[in-house]
Design an enzyme around this catalytic site. Structure first.
Site, PDB file in Angstrom:
ATOM      1  N   LYS A 117       0.837  -1.200   0.000  1.00 54.45           N
ATOM      2  CA  LYS A 117       0.000   0.000   0.000  1.00 54.45           C
ATOM      3  C   LYS A 117       0.872   1.251   0.000  1.00 54.45           C
ATOM      4  CE  LYS A 117      -3.972  -1.691  -0.019  1.00 54.45           C
ATOM      5  NZ  LYS A 117      -5.364  -1.464   0.109  1.00 54.45           N
ATOM      6  N   ILE A 442     -10.792 -17.205   1.448  1.00 54.77           N
ATOM      7  CA  ILE A 442     -11.067 -15.878   2.011  1.00 54.77           C
ATOM      8  C   ILE A 442     -12.426 -15.350   1.556  1.00 54.77           C
ATOM      9  CG2 ILE A 442     -10.079 -13.551   2.319  1.00 54.77           C
ATOM     10  CD1 ILE A 442      -8.441 -15.888   3.548  1.00 54.77           C
ATOM     11  N   GLY A 443     -13.028 -15.959   0.555  1.00 57.10           N
ATOM     12  CA  GLY A 443     -14.399 -15.575   0.198  1.00 57.10           C
ATOM     13  C   GLY A 443     -14.668 -15.534  -1.286  1.00 57.10           C
ATOM     14  N   GLU A 495     -18.955 -15.052  -3.670  1.00 53.61           N
ATOM     15  CA  GLU A 495     -19.103 -13.596  -3.860  1.00 53.61           C
ATOM     16  C   GLU A 495     -19.334 -13.198  -5.321  1.00 53.61           C
ATOM     17  OE1 GLU A 495     -16.121 -11.240  -1.751  1.00 53.61           O
ATOM     18  OE2 GLU A 495     -15.977 -12.706  -0.148  1.00 53.61           O
ATOM     19  N   ARG A 526      -5.881  -2.224 -12.430  1.00 52.43           N
ATOM     20  CA  ARG A 526      -7.082  -2.452 -11.612  1.00 52.43           C
ATOM     21  C   ARG A 526      -7.561  -1.148 -10.975  1.00 52.43           C
ATOM     22  NH1 ARG A 526      -9.516  -7.512 -12.235  1.00 52.43           N
ATOM     23  NH2 ARG A 526      -7.849  -8.864 -12.943  1.00 52.43           N
ATOM     24  N   TRP A 572     -12.701   2.587   2.297  1.00 56.36           N
ATOM     25  CA  TRP A 572     -12.687   2.434   0.844  1.00 56.36           C
ATOM     26  C   TRP A 572     -13.882   3.116   0.176  1.00 56.36           C
ATOM     27  CZ3 TRP A 572     -10.721  -3.362   0.468  1.00 56.36           C
ATOM     28  CH2 TRP A 572      -9.355  -3.379   0.785  1.00 56.36           C
ATOM     29  N   HIS A 653     -10.637 -10.813   8.306  1.00 58.66           N
ATOM     30  CA  HIS A 653      -9.543 -10.988   7.353  1.00 58.66           C
ATOM     31  C   HIS A 653      -8.881  -9.648   7.101  1.00 58.66           C
ATOM     32  CE1 HIS A 653      -7.354 -11.723   3.652  1.00 58.66           C
ATOM     33  NE2 HIS A 653      -8.038 -10.756   3.089  1.00 58.66           N
ATOM     34  N   GLU A 677      -2.586 -11.959   5.041  1.00 61.14           N
ATOM     35  CA  GLU A 677      -1.569 -12.146   4.012  1.00 61.14           C
ATOM     36  C   GLU A 677      -0.290 -12.693   4.649  1.00 61.14           C
ATOM     37  OE1 GLU A 677      -0.711  -8.496   1.798  1.00 61.14           O
ATOM     38  OE2 GLU A 677       1.358  -9.197   1.807  1.00 61.14           O
ATOM     39  N   HIS A 706      -1.744 -13.209  -5.488  1.00 62.85           N
ATOM     40  CA  HIS A 706      -1.562 -12.117  -6.456  1.00 62.85           C
ATOM     41  C   HIS A 706      -0.847 -12.587  -7.707  1.00 62.85           C
ATOM     42  CE1 HIS A 706      -2.132 -10.073  -2.545  1.00 62.85           C
ATOM     43  NE2 HIS A 706      -2.961  -9.372  -3.283  1.00 62.85           N
TER      44      HIS A 706
HETATM   45  C1  LIG Z   1      -9.054  -6.481  -2.090  1.00 62.61           C
HETATM   46  N1  LIG Z   1      -8.790  -5.245  -2.739  1.00 62.61           N
HETATM   47  C2  LIG Z   1      -9.773  -4.265  -2.845  1.00 62.61           C
HETATM   48  C3  LIG Z   1      -9.439  -2.933  -2.539  1.00 62.61           C
HETATM   49  N2  LIG Z   1     -10.363  -1.956  -2.616  1.00 62.61           N
HETATM   50  C4  LIG Z   1     -11.616  -2.251  -2.986  1.00 62.61           C
HETATM   51  N3  LIG Z   1     -12.544  -1.295  -3.057  1.00 62.61           N
HETATM   52  N4  LIG Z   1     -11.978  -3.519  -3.314  1.00 62.61           N
HETATM   53  C5  LIG Z   1     -11.092  -4.540  -3.256  1.00 62.61           C
HETATM   54  O1  LIG Z   1     -11.456  -5.668  -3.564  1.00 62.61           O
HETATM   55  N5  LIG Z   1      -8.181  -2.645  -2.162  1.00 62.61           N
HETATM   56  C6  LIG Z   1      -7.154  -3.616  -1.976  1.00 62.61           C
HETATM   57  C7  LIG Z   1      -7.371  -4.865  -2.747  1.00 62.61           C
HETATM   58  C8  LIG Z   1      -6.827  -4.844  -4.160  1.00 62.61           C
HETATM   59  N6  LIG Z   1      -7.518  -3.964  -5.048  1.00 62.61           N
HETATM   60  C9  LIG Z   1      -8.318  -4.355  -6.076  1.00 62.61           C
HETATM   61  C10 LIG Z   1      -8.884  -3.328  -6.749  1.00 62.61           C
HETATM   62  C11 LIG Z   1      -9.669  -3.584  -7.860  1.00 62.61           C
HETATM   63  C12 LIG Z   1      -9.887  -4.869  -8.278  1.00 62.61           C
HETATM   64  C13 LIG Z   1     -10.689  -5.134  -9.490  1.00 62.61           C
HETATM   65  O2  LIG Z   1     -10.809  -6.259  -9.888  1.00 62.61           O
HETATM   66  N7  LIG Z   1     -11.229  -4.108 -10.163  1.00 62.61           N
HETATM   67  C14 LIG Z   1     -11.943  -4.254 -11.383  1.00 62.61           C
HETATM   68  C15 LIG Z   1     -13.271  -3.534 -11.316  1.00 62.61           C
HETATM   69  C16 LIG Z   1     -14.199  -4.199 -10.365  1.00 62.61           C
HETATM   70  C17 LIG Z   1     -15.646  -3.824 -10.661  1.00 62.61           C
HETATM   71  O3  LIG Z   1     -16.164  -2.893 -10.105  1.00 62.61           O
HETATM   72  N8  LIG Z   1     -16.255  -4.511 -11.592  1.00 62.61           N
HETATM   73  C18 LIG Z   1     -17.598  -4.249 -12.062  1.00 62.61           C
HETATM   74  C19 LIG Z   1     -17.561  -3.970 -13.545  1.00 62.61           C
HETATM   75  C20 LIG Z   1     -16.791  -2.780 -13.849  1.00 62.61           C
HETATM   76  C21 LIG Z   1     -16.505  -2.623 -15.353  1.00 62.61           C
HETATM   77  O4  LIG Z   1     -15.392  -2.329 -15.715  1.00 62.61           O
HETATM   78  N9  LIG Z   1     -17.480  -2.860 -16.220  1.00 62.61           N
HETATM   79  C22 LIG Z   1     -17.285  -2.753 -17.620  1.00 62.61           C
HETATM   80  C23 LIG Z   1     -18.247  -3.689 -18.325  1.00 62.61           C
HETATM   81  C24 LIG Z   1     -18.185  -5.093 -17.778  1.00 62.61           C
HETATM   82  C25 LIG Z   1     -17.508  -6.080 -18.680  1.00 62.61           C
HETATM   83  O5  LIG Z   1     -18.077  -6.431 -19.709  1.00 62.61           O
HETATM   84  O6  LIG Z   1     -16.400  -6.581 -18.328  1.00 62.61           O
HETATM   85  C26 LIG Z   1     -17.529  -1.311 -17.994  1.00 62.61           C
HETATM   86  O7  LIG Z   1     -18.198  -0.614 -17.215  1.00 62.61           O
HETATM   87  O8  LIG Z   1     -16.990  -0.897 -19.001  1.00 62.61           O
HETATM   88  C27 LIG Z   1     -18.459  -5.478 -11.945  1.00 62.61           C
HETATM   89  O9  LIG Z   1     -17.928  -6.547 -11.671  1.00 62.61           O
HETATM   90  O10 LIG Z   1     -19.671  -5.331 -12.126  1.00 62.61           O
HETATM   91  C28 LIG Z   1     -11.137  -3.689 -12.535  1.00 62.61           C
HETATM   92  O11 LIG Z   1     -11.355  -4.193 -13.663  1.00 62.61           O
HETATM   93  O12 LIG Z   1     -10.334  -2.764 -12.361  1.00 62.61           O
HETATM   94  C29 LIG Z   1      -9.320  -5.917  -7.597  1.00 62.61           C
HETATM   95  C30 LIG Z   1      -8.527  -5.663  -6.468  1.00 62.61           C
HETATM   96  N1  LIG Z   2     -13.764 -11.517   1.098  1.00 61.04           N
HETATM   97  C1  LIG Z   2     -12.943 -10.718   0.215  1.00 61.04           C
HETATM   98  C2  LIG Z   2     -11.777 -10.151   0.948  1.00 61.04           C
HETATM   99  C3  LIG Z   2     -10.784  -9.474   0.105  1.00 61.04           C
HETATM  100  S1  LIG Z   2      -9.704  -8.499   0.991  1.00 61.04           S
HETATM  101  C4  LIG Z   2     -12.486 -11.567  -0.932  1.00 61.04           C
HETATM  102  O1  LIG Z   2     -12.356 -12.764  -0.746  1.00 61.04           O
HETATM  103  O2  LIG Z   2     -12.235 -11.038  -2.018  1.00 61.04           O
HETATM  104 ZN   LIG Z   3      -7.689  -9.535   1.371  1.00 61.99          ZN
END
Ligand SMILES: CN1c2c(nc(N)[nH]c2=O)NC[C@@H]1CNc1ccc(C(=O)N[C@@H](CCC(=O)N[C@@H](CCC(=O)N[C@@H](CCC(=O)O)C(=O)O)C(=O)O)C(=O)O)cc1
Ligand SMILES: N[C@@H](CCS)C(=O)O
Ligand SMILES: [Zn+2]
Length: 768
Positions: A117, A442-443, A495, A526, A572, A653, A677, A706
């Site tokens: 981070k 973790i889920g 999930e 991401r 967040w 977690h 982690e 990761h």
């Molecule tokens: C566990 N982590 C998280 C953090 N923060 C959060 N708020 N959430 C977390 O899970 N911080 C620490 C860690 C690591 N960080 C991340 C951050 C981001 C992602 C990730 O996978 N991001 C995706 C976007 C996720 C999402 O919102 N998906 C939406 C769809 C969004 C989208 O892009 N849609 C498209 C169309 C869909 C398609 O056809 O594919 C669009 O709008 O154009 C959803 O699922 O509905 C990313 O892609 O960046 C992971 C860990």
């Molecule tokens: N339950 C969540 C925690 C991520 S930090 C997951 O499994 O993605």
């Molecule tokens: Zn985690």
């Protein structure tokens, strides 16, 4: 003359995440490297022009990055570990992506460098490695190329680099516990930064910005000396041609301000949001050296709310009593805020007018700079100031009396779970009938393209809610079947219904607002789209109960309920600024408490409440840990689960395991089990668990999620043995590091199979 305006850094992902899309397209083979380069160049030009049009004087360059600015700095300094160079890619971008995300293919098999981070943000940087064999030298032309690119467009930018002190403090030596700052390394690093300054002088740059956010942390022995030795070598390289701005953010530098001021930097960037009082007091005490400009960071780079001009002008007026050399600046890079409010048509104009994303913050810098040079009488006639004041007059939302009443009725008992944990653990062992070293995850399971596409279809109205729910149920069924087949002990539903672990919860709570496009980079390509806390929070409806109950109905195994905790939801999201974080977290805690109790009623016996962001938001200075954070964050977590039955097992977690210093606070969350982690530093946390007599049962991650790499059974068995050397076997759980949502099915299932087999092998050795 109007004060200078300066931007520390601008979002690079693009107004519509163009950079993410083209890079991911390249990884999938749908785009070429030329496409990536062209999009990148267009984005840079677009962003520079936007800032120019907004009247910004010092526009940053080299704030662009394909993946991460820390990784770019490592490449600039020649700190690319040999294993990535050996892959022998022709194109530098391919080496860069291999370092950021690992590479498995015909050129070799390497894991990525670890991520961490970036201070207290939700942005992750790549942790550079400096081996004893690393030859530090100026190894890239990226900063100069981007400066020249802007110059060709008629814009003289202010190049931005992560400073040498911060770089060294965040880098690690893979062969040692700590990086040795011997003279050779310090000289080599300083010499590259000196060359960079000299070169920018030749190219015609007027200002160069070195970011030193690490200066806002408590200083360890030798830190001040390290800082001084670096800059004693760097500052002379200005050669009278270029000015150096030492930029700090995410807190105050009161403990080193006097030293910094004496060194004679041309500019000192101070965070006058997060470090306001201490930084102002330091300036007041030590003054400002002649020839130094204070870059007053008054425009918040970490919120989405309109700036209160009266407050910013008050800060600038206070600085004016010490110096006339003031530039109006963002408090940190705008990387941490979304691009623009334009296109957010789903939000009422009455609401939207309170928001300022990156583009809108440019206008604020300009307004403040103009106002800063006027006296009180003249300011009174400026419409921009009157309009701004109107945003802060009166109440934005009607308080929710029911929420206030509920909070007021809480007593100390509501924050304490009974009976004591040791007794609960015995009862739970009997009730759940789990084996020694129970296995779980973790889920989340892979959020495949198919899952995301189905959700996009629902959003666009192409399928009905019923069709979508049916699809999610199928995903859950398959996921359960697979988990049963490989023999996991505590199952999860996967999930699949969640877009994100925070946004999804916000969508089911009163008091939240949502954007269409307010994406912020989290790591690499991401992004996250944090929801906005607008009013008082309460639970609008059960959030996860139906999914968890459905999943439990499909198996005889224990099905773990999966929730996001109050501290993480707040951290967040974009929090309100009119009420405290503590109050918002308590409101969230009550909402999640309702969900916990409903899950229990629905027959869910194990409930995980993720507090992934609890450690991440620990204040940077130790003196602030308790009074400013832990003293309300930990009780808020206890409020969520204190009313469950003794036999209901509460898990939590955290993705981040550097909690040695707060090990007792983690225990005081009073969860029954914690998973976390377990990358390199975690052997140290295992010692802390041992030494502190940690009561909570714990699952230190046995493999890194990761990376797409599949760990072998032997490797995991070895890891379990390492854990058992430090922990009581009766308190150990076996699980991966974090959720599997970013992984593919191809690597997820074999990895989990190996994990279960390793746990069984260890049990067999122990005769259980
Ligand atoms: C566990 N982590 C998280 C953090 N923060 C959060 N708020 N959430 C977390 O899970 N911080 C620490 C860690 C690591 N960080 C991340 C951050 C981001 C992602 C990730 O996978 N991001 C995706 C976007 C996720 C999402 O919102 N998906 C939406 C769809 C969004 C989208 O892009 N849609 C498209 C169309 C869909 C398609 O056809 O594919 C669009 O709008 O154009 C959803 O699922 O509905 C990313 O892609 O960046 C992971 C860990
Ligand atoms: N339950 C969540 C925690 C991520 S930090 C997951 O499994 O993605
Ligand atoms: Zn985690």
């Amino acid at each position: 003359m109007t004060a200078l305006t300066s931007v520390s850094g601008f979002p690079r992902i693009g107004s519509n995440r163009e950079l993410k899309k083209v890079i991911e397209g390249y990884w999938k083979g749908a785009k070429t490297l030329d496409d990536v380069r062209t999009t990148a160049k267009q984005l840079r030009a677009e962003h520079w022009k936007l800032q120019q049009e907004a009247g910004i004087d010092l526009i940053p360059s080299n704030d662009f990055s394909y993946y991460d600015q820390m990784l770019d700095t490592a490449i600039l300094l020649g700190a690319v570990p040999a294993r990535y160079q050996r892959l022998g890619f022709d194109q530098p971008e391919d080496t860069l992506f291999a370092i950021g995300r690992g590479y498995q293919g015909d050129k070799g098999d390497v894991t990525a460098l670890p991520m961490k981070k970036w201070f207290t943000t939700n942005y992750h940087y790549i942790v550079p490695e400096i081996e004893s064999s690393t030859q530090i030298h100026l190894a890239s032309t990226k900063p100069f190329d981007e400066f020249n690119e802007a110059k060709a467009l008629g814009i003289i930018t202010k190049p931005v680099l992560i400073g040498p002190y911060t770089f060294l403090k965040l880098a690690r030596d893979p062969q040692a516990e700590e990086l040795e700052f011997d003279r050779g390394l310090i000289n080599d690093i300083a010499s590259v930064y000196a060359q960079v300054l000299g070169k920018f002088g030749e190219l015609g740059a007027q200002w160069v910005q070195f970011d030193e956010p690490y200066l806002v942390l408590d200083k360890e022995d030798g830190d001040v000396e390290l800082f001084k030795s670096l800059y004693a070598k760097i500052l002379p390289a200005r050669g009278g041609k270029v000015k150096l701005l030492l930029n700090t953010y995410f807190g105050h530098i009161a403990d080193i301000y006097e030293t910094v001021n004496l060194l004679g930097f041309d500019g000192i960037g101070l965070d006058l949001i997060e470090g306001k009082d201490e930084n102002l007091a330091a300036v007041d005490k030590y003054g400002v050296a002649d020839g130094t400009t204070i870059f007053a960071g008054v425009v918040n780079g970490r919120n989405i709310w309109r700036n209160d001009y009266a407050v910013s002008l008050g800060v600038i007026d206070a600085l004016r009593t010490k110096t006339d050399n003031i530039a109006v600046s963002t408090a940190c890079s705008l990387l941490h805020v979304p691009f623009s409010t334009e296109g957010e048509t789903g939000l009422e104009p009455q609401v939207l007018k309170h928001f300022a994303f990156a583009v809108e913050k440019l206008g604020e810098l300009h307004d403040i700079a103009v106002l800063a040079d006027q006296d009180d009488t003249a300011r009174r006639d400026v419409k921009a100031l009157a309009d701004n004041q109107a945003l802060f007059d009166g109440t934005r939302v009607t308080p929710d009396q029911a929420v206030a009443k509920r909070l007021a009725a809480l007593t100390a008992d509501d924050f304490v779970r009974q009976p004591a944990r040791a007794e609960r653990q015995k009862l739970q062992r009997e009730a759940l009938g789990l084996p020694l070293l129970p296995t779980t995850t973790i889920g989340s399971f892979p959020q495949t393209k198919e899952v995301r596409a189905e959700r996009a279809r629902l959003r666009k109205g192409e399928i009905t809610r019923e069709q979508y729910d049916e699809f999610i149920k199928q995903q859950i069924d398959e996921c359960i079947k697979h988990q049963e087949q490989i023999g996991l002990d505590v199952l999860v539903h996967g999930e699949f219904e969640r877009n994100d672990m925070v946004e999804y919860f916000g969508q089911h709570l009163n008091g939240f607002l949502f954007t269409k496009n307010a994406w912020v980079q989290s790591y690499g390509t991401r992004c996250v789209k944090p929801p906005i806390v607008w009013g008082d929070v309460s639970r609008a409806e059960p959030i996860t109960v139906a999914w968890s109950a459905y999943a439990q109905s499909r198996t005889k195994h224990v099905m773990k309920g999966m929730l996001t905790g109050p501290v993480t939801i707040l951290n967040w999201s974009w929090p309100r600024e009119d009420v405290s974080h503590e109050l918002q977290t308590q409101q969230l805690a009550l909402a999640i408490r309702d969900e916990v109790l409903d899950l229990e009623k629905a027959g869910i016996k194990v409930i995980q409440i993720d507090e992934a962001a609890l450690r991440e938001k620990l204040p940077l200075r130790k003196s602030d840990w308790h009074k400013k954070y832990l003293d309300w964050a930990i009780p808020a977590f206890r409020l969520v689960h204190s009313a469950v039955k003794p036999t209901t097992q509460i898990h939590t977690h955290m993705c981040y395991s550097e909690f040695n210093d707060i090990i007792r606070d983690i225990d005081a969350m009073d969860a029954d089990v914690i998973s976390f982690e377990a990358s390199r530093g975690d052997l140290v946390v295992l010692d802390a668990i041992h030494d502190a007599n940690f009561e909570t049962e714990a699952g230190p991650g046995v493999y890194d999620i990761h990376s797409p790499r599949i760990p072998s059974e032997a490797e995991i068995e070895h890891r379990i043995d390492e854990i058992l050397a430090k922990m009581d076997v009766n308190k150990v759980w076996i699980n991966p590091d974090c959720g599997l949502k970013t992984r593919g099915n191809a690597e997820t299932w074999p990895s989990l199979e190996h994990m279960v087999a390793a746990a069984k092998a260890v049990r067999a050795r122990l005769g259980k």
